[in-house]
Motif scaffolding. Structure first.
Motif, PDB file in Angstrom:
ATOM      1  N   ASP A   6      -4.040   8.398  10.680  1.00  0.00           N
ATOM      2  CA  ASP A   6      -3.356   7.236  11.275  1.00  0.00           C
ATOM      3  C   ASP A   6      -2.445   7.667  12.415  1.00  0.00           C
ATOM      4  O   ASP A   6      -2.372   7.008  13.449  1.00  0.00           O
ATOM      5  CB  ASP A   6      -2.548   6.472  10.225  1.00  0.00           C
ATOM      6  N   ARG A  25      -0.306  -4.393  13.661  1.00  0.00           N
ATOM      7  CA  ARG A  25      -1.015  -5.466  12.976  1.00  0.00           C
ATOM      8  C   ARG A  25      -2.382  -4.981  12.474  1.00  0.00           C
ATOM      9  O   ARG A  25      -2.762  -5.216  11.326  1.00  0.00           O
ATOM     10  CB  ARG A  25      -1.190  -6.661  13.908  1.00  0.00           C
ATOM     11  N   ASP A  26      -3.118  -4.276  13.323  1.00  0.00           N
ATOM     12  CA  ASP A  26      -4.459  -3.804  12.949  1.00  0.00           C
ATOM     13  C   ASP A  26      -4.428  -2.786  11.809  1.00  0.00           C
ATOM     14  O   ASP A  26      -5.321  -2.769  10.966  1.00  0.00           O
ATOM     15  CB  ASP A  26      -5.169  -3.204  14.157  1.00  0.00           C
ATOM     16  N   LEU A  27      -3.408  -1.940  11.802  1.00  0.00           N
ATOM     17  CA  LEU A  27      -3.303  -0.921  10.752  1.00  0.00           C
ATOM     18  C   LEU A  27      -2.532  -1.403   9.524  1.00  0.00           C
ATOM     19  O   LEU A  27      -2.506  -0.727   8.500  1.00  0.00           O
ATOM     20  CB  LEU A  27      -2.640   0.352  11.304  1.00  0.00           C
ATOM     21  N   GLY A  28      -1.869  -2.554   9.654  1.00  0.00           N
ATOM     22  CA  GLY A  28      -1.102  -3.082   8.519  1.00  0.00           C
ATOM     23  C   GLY A  28       0.166  -2.306   8.238  1.00  0.00           C
ATOM     24  O   GLY A  28       0.551  -2.141   7.078  1.00  0.00           O
ATOM     25  N   ILE A  29       0.799  -1.823   9.307  1.00  0.00           N
ATOM     26  CA  ILE A  29       2.045  -1.068   9.148  1.00  0.00           C
ATOM     27  C   ILE A  29       3.110  -1.672  10.048  1.00  0.00           C
ATOM     28  O   ILE A  29       2.834  -2.519  10.886  1.00  0.00           O
ATOM     29  CB  ILE A  29       1.851   0.431   9.483  1.00  0.00           C
ATOM     30  N   SER A  30       4.330  -1.230   9.868  1.00  0.00           N
ATOM     31  CA  SER A  30       5.466  -1.734  10.638  1.00  0.00           C
ATOM     32  C   SER A  30       5.394  -1.261  12.092  1.00  0.00           C
ATOM     33  O   SER A  30       4.924  -0.159  12.385  1.00  0.00           O
ATOM     34  CB  SER A  30       6.758  -1.221   9.999  1.00  0.00           C
TER      35      SER A  30
END
Length: 90
Positions: A6, A25-30
């Protein structure tokens, strides 16, 4: 914590000009995580704080016993035998 993969992906996407909010948003992280990953020059590394073990209170006594009794086995299976561990509990 993000993985090495990542981290590398984030850095590549930032270099390619992808907005940090979209990466997050695409990776689902802050977004904060994306900003930190993009700014870091080294990959993420997990580090665990040193903590005392359950054995710590007995370590000094056991080391002393091992010095005083050189024939005592230095390894013991903790199967409830009356070996060095049993001697400390008494």
């Amino acid at each position: 914590m993000i993985t090495l993969e990542d981290w590398a992906l984030i850095r590549r996407l930032v270099i390619d000009g992808v907005p940090k909010s979209r990466i997050a948003r695409d990776l689902g992280i802050s977004r904060t995580t994306v900003v930190k990953a993009a700014a870091s020059t080294t990959p993420p590394k997990y580090e665990r704080k040193q903590q005392a073990t359950a054995f710590a209170p007995y370590e000094d006594a056991l080391r002393r016993l091992l010095k005083e009794t050189p024939t005592m086995p230095q390894r013991s299976s903790l199967s409830g035998s009356a070996g060095p561990v049993g001697a400390l509990a008494a």
